[in-house]
Design an enzyme around this catalytic site. Structure first.
Site, PDB file in Angstrom:
ATOM      1  CD  GLU B  62      -1.921  -2.296   1.499  1.00 16.65           C
ATOM      2  OE1 GLU B  62      -0.764  -2.702   1.896  1.00 16.65           O
ATOM      3  OE2 GLU B  62      -2.850  -3.252   1.546  1.00 16.65           O
ATOM      4  CG  PHE B 124      -9.879 -10.288  10.994  1.00 17.07           C
ATOM      5  CD1 PHE B 124      -8.614 -10.586  11.574  1.00 17.07           C
ATOM      6  CD2 PHE B 124     -10.212 -10.226   9.681  1.00 17.07           C
ATOM      7  CE1 PHE B 124      -7.697 -10.971  10.560  1.00 17.07           C
ATOM      8  CE2 PHE B 124      -9.170 -10.751   8.750  1.00 17.07           C
ATOM      9  CZ  PHE B 124      -7.980 -10.834   9.197  1.00 17.07           C
ATOM     10  CD  GLN B 125      -7.423  -7.702   7.601  1.00 14.49           C
ATOM     11  OE1 GLN B 125      -8.336  -7.428   6.599  1.00 14.49           O
ATOM     12  NE2 GLN B 125      -6.274  -8.322   6.865  1.00 14.49           N
ATOM     13  CE  LYS B 174     -17.156  -7.240   3.139  1.00 16.84           C
ATOM     14  NZ  LYS B 174     -16.425  -8.601   3.327  1.00 16.84           N
ATOM     15  CG  MET B 483      21.963  13.406   4.293  1.00 15.08           C
ATOM     16  SD  MET B 483      23.333  14.272   3.518  1.00 15.08           S
ATOM     17  CE  MET B 483      22.285  14.913   2.262  1.00 15.08           C
TER      18      MET B 483
END
Lengths: 172, 577
Positions: B62, B124-125, B174, B483
């Site tokens: 993602e 869940f999630q 959802k 750096m």
């Protein structure tokens, strides 16, 4: 320096979180917040008291608050003629023998007793934060069991003739 | 707002599922590409995408999706659209959201959420995405009811693309994607708390015109606001009309032609001597669309100490935030520049000032010592510049390679430079190149990355290969977090704590594993050869350049120092070249 900032916001879930999160992120310290409905449906008013180092930070707070989509209007009303009030409930240990003394004490503050039990009283006081502070200090020697304060809520007076940088003394 | 055709209006009033509404809304917004990654909470939505045949790029993480959307937004000027699922999918886009917020890139990001009935139950999630992303988005929403969905999407696109652009997130449970409701997209956006000022105040413009006419040593500091406002032409016209020199911030590069005689280079920590001294010595500083980031100003105590400061910015909160401002102008850069050009006050008498700046430019150029038998990273960038005729879109990560690219690739026109400025995100360059290439199919896209940052998002090579995007991935390989290593050398007594990576994987084999050619070079001659080969190939190529490992980026303003206290500046007569 202490600033009083009021604003109107959309009454939506998470708006308070959005505002306080902004203060946290930018390291501004909030002294108190009050929130409640206004005369317009779906719009709430918030009053903040913040302690800031200088004008520049106060200005930055206002600008950052203004950037929030759910914020409708922000004003720093510190230097205007304002009505500022706070409500406090103070539970004091008070055996029956000294109740009269406490009644006499709170009377000039126009505070009232809202609950009495065997060994304590609950006193309700409304007014500018300094007045609330003064009463709490007077009650302290008697033994304060609990204090609940709402924080300041405020808005500007209808007439602004008296507006100066000098803050007007409170009148109940 | 564009009026829809009658048949479209009929369609848009129809009852449909939340998922279909989303597709229809994206079509109405003319979204050409979606970057995303499916998961349980967005399956209904992905099912609709499948049926609608929308162009969707499946990145391999993602983070890749959101950086690609940023690259797309930067080059196309249109909002980048991202879809991620709930929970881990949503938390994986946090870095990209912060990056887009810092660099003012318009994104509209959709995250799936667990069903409304279980929100708050640690399902869940489930993750509190609205809470997590509140401080790193311009605005965010959670859709509680299907009836709100069209309005929210419309508002999100409006907020992301107007005023100061930024990312807007919509969290959709959802059950909202499967619920049915009436789709009405032909409605006005009504946001009383959001009314960006785009036109300048005439009185303030007047004050600036007067300040310019009285000034002897004016300078324009131009930031990415010029690019967002599509105001590069106006900036050039104004600077030429008033004979005012221009310096750029890192993100502003390309807003003013790098080969223009009035251009002094990039300012700030690794800016040119002339740009930084111009900021130190100027008597009038006109900031157009830059936010006075600390990497540009150095120690604020010594920043533009002799100057009257004017600041043009579309975001009022940026004016006076870091630098006290005498002439504040809240406006879109294009509108303000138009007004300044029209008012045409008496131009500043800058002849002596420009002569002084030219002298500095001549005496203190950017420099590096050429060396046989190795690749100097600065030389590598110069070679890429020459091979691409300065026309390529260049994307980078953050670090030494980024600064060399900013210094040695000369950007003569806008929207050729995609870099992570404010957040300094490693792993940005490769996915951003995907988005940039999709925004401009005909452009040559070069993704210049370090060996460190590359390994944070290199799985996106898979996308480049799959879509056969002809991106040239250039790894400036110094086997270190360059750096970090440089700072440890300079400020931590050469204690290279966890910054050296002597055992890198074989990047050429890695390219081959992903099905694209990989080329390696260890000397300047080899570098010239492989670059020629790479640009002759009409497809993706990965190039691994083993550069001189201990090279540092100079000149430099050390942390806490003023811009006039640069180190690593040499006069041209001291240089061996």
């Amino acid at each position: 320096m202490r600033r009083i900032i009021t604003m109107t916001v959309n009454n939506r879930p998470g708006v308070l979180n959005r505002i306080t999160g902004l203060f946290t992120k930018r390291h501004y310290n909030i002294e108190s917040i009050t929130v409640g409905h206004t005369e317009i449906d779906g719009v709430s008013r918030m009053t903040f008291v913040v302690n800031v180092d200088d004008e520049r930070i106060a200005e930055q707070i206002i600008k950052q608050l203004n950037k929030q989509i759910d914020v409708l209007k922000v004003s720093d009303i510190t230097d205007q003629a304002i009505v500022a009030r706070e409500l406090a409930l103070v539970k004091v240990a008070a055996a029956p023998a000294i109740r009269q003394e406490i009644y006499t004490l709170i009377e000039p503050f126009r505070a009232s007793i809202v609950d009495v039990s065997k060994d304590s009283l609950v006193i309700q006081v409304t007014g500018e934060p300094e007045k609330v502070e003064a009463l709490i200090e007077l009650l302290r020697p008697y033994g304060i069991k609990e204090v609940a304060r709402t924080g300041t809520t405020a808005f500007t007076r209808g007439a602004q003739k008296a507006a100066t940088s000098q803050k007007t003394a409170f009148i109940i | 707002m564009a009026k829809m055709k009658v048949e479209e209006q009929v369609r848009t009033k129809a009852r449909m599922s939340g998922s279909l509404m989303l597709i229809e809304a994206l079509k109405a917004e003319n979204v050409e590409v979606i970057f995303g990654y499916p998961g349980g909470a967005v399956l209904p939505l992905y099912d609709e995408l499948y049926k609608a045949g929308v162009f969707h790029v499946l990145t391999r993480h993602e983070q890749g999706a959101i950086h690609a959307a940023e690259g797309y937004a930067r080059i196309s000027g249109k909002p980048g659209v991202v879809i991620a699922t709930s929970g881990p999918g949503a938390t994986n886009i946090v870095t990209g959201l912060t990056d887009a917020m810092m660099d003012s890139l318009p994104l509209v990001v959709f995250t799936g959420q667990v069903a409304t009935s279980v929100i708050g139950s640690d399902a869940f999630q489930e993750a509190d995405v609205v809470g997590i992303t509140m401080p790193i988005t311009k605005h965010n929403y959670q859709v509680r009811d299907i009836s709100e969905l069209p309005k929210i999407i419309k508002e999100a696109f409006h907020i992301a693309t107007t005023g100061r652009p930024g990312p807007v997130l919509i969290d959709i449970p959802k059950d909202v994607t499967t619920a049915e409701g009436e789709f009405d997209y032909d409605q006005d956006v009504h946001l009383p708390g959001y009314q960006p000022t785009t036109q300048p105040n005439h009185w303030q413009i007047r004050r600036l015109v007067e300040a310019v006419s009285q000034s002897k040593r004016p300078v324009i500091l131009a930031g990415a606001g010029v690019l967002h406002a599509n105001a590069a032409d106006e900036l050039r016209q104004y600077a030429e009309q008033q004979k005012i020199p221009v310096v750029h911030t890192l993100l502003g590069l390309g807003g003013f032609p790098a080969d223009h005689p009035l251009f002094l280079g990039m300012a700030g920590m690794h800016g040119t001597y002339t740009a930084n001294m111009a900021l130190y010595e100027c008597d009038l500083l006109i900031n157009i669309g830059a936010r006075f980031d600390d990497r540009v100003t150095g120690n604020l105590k010594y920043f533009a100490p002799k100057a009257t400061v004017a600041h043009i910015d579309i975001d009022p909160a940026e004016i006076g935030k870091n630098v006290p401002t005498k002439i504040p102008i809240v406006s879109d850069a294009k509108a303000a520049l138009h007004e300044l050009i029209d008012q045409q006050g008496k131009p500043a008498d800058t002849a002596a000032w420009l002569a002084q700046l030219d002298e500095w430019k001549r005496r203190f150029p950017l420099y590096y010592e050429p060396e046989e038998g190795t690749i100097k990273p600065q030389k590598l960038i110069e070679m890429i510049y020459e091979l691409t005729g300065g026309e390529a879109i260049v994307t980078t990560d953050v670090g030494q390679h980024q600064m060399w690219a900013a210094q040695y690739y000369k950007f003569n026109r806008p929207n050729r430079w995609v870099t992570s400025g404010g957040l300094g995100t490693m792993g940005f360059g490769l996915p951003a190149a995907i988005g940039a290439q999709l925004a401009d199919r005909s452009a040559t896209v070069v993704s210049i990355v370090g060996d460190g940052g590359f390994q944070m998002t290199f799985q996106e090579l898979s996308v480049i290969q799959e879509l056969q995007l002809p991106i040239k991935v250039v790894i400036v390989n110094n086997q270190a977090l360059g750096m970090v290593r440089q700072w440890q050398e300079l400020f931590y007594d050469k204690r290279y704590s966890h910054s050296l990576i002597p055992n890198q994987p074989d990047f050429v084999k890695l390219a081959e594993a992903y099905g694209m050619p990989g080329l390696r070079a260890k000397t300047e001659a080899e570098a010239a050869e492989v670059l020629k080969q790479a640009f002759a190939i009409d497809g993706p190529v990965l190039l691994d350049f083993h550069v001189r490992a201990d090279e540092n980026v100079y000149p430099m303003v050390a942390p806490g120092k003023g811009l006039h206290e640069m180190v690593g500046v040499k006069a041209c007569e001291e240089l061996s070249q």
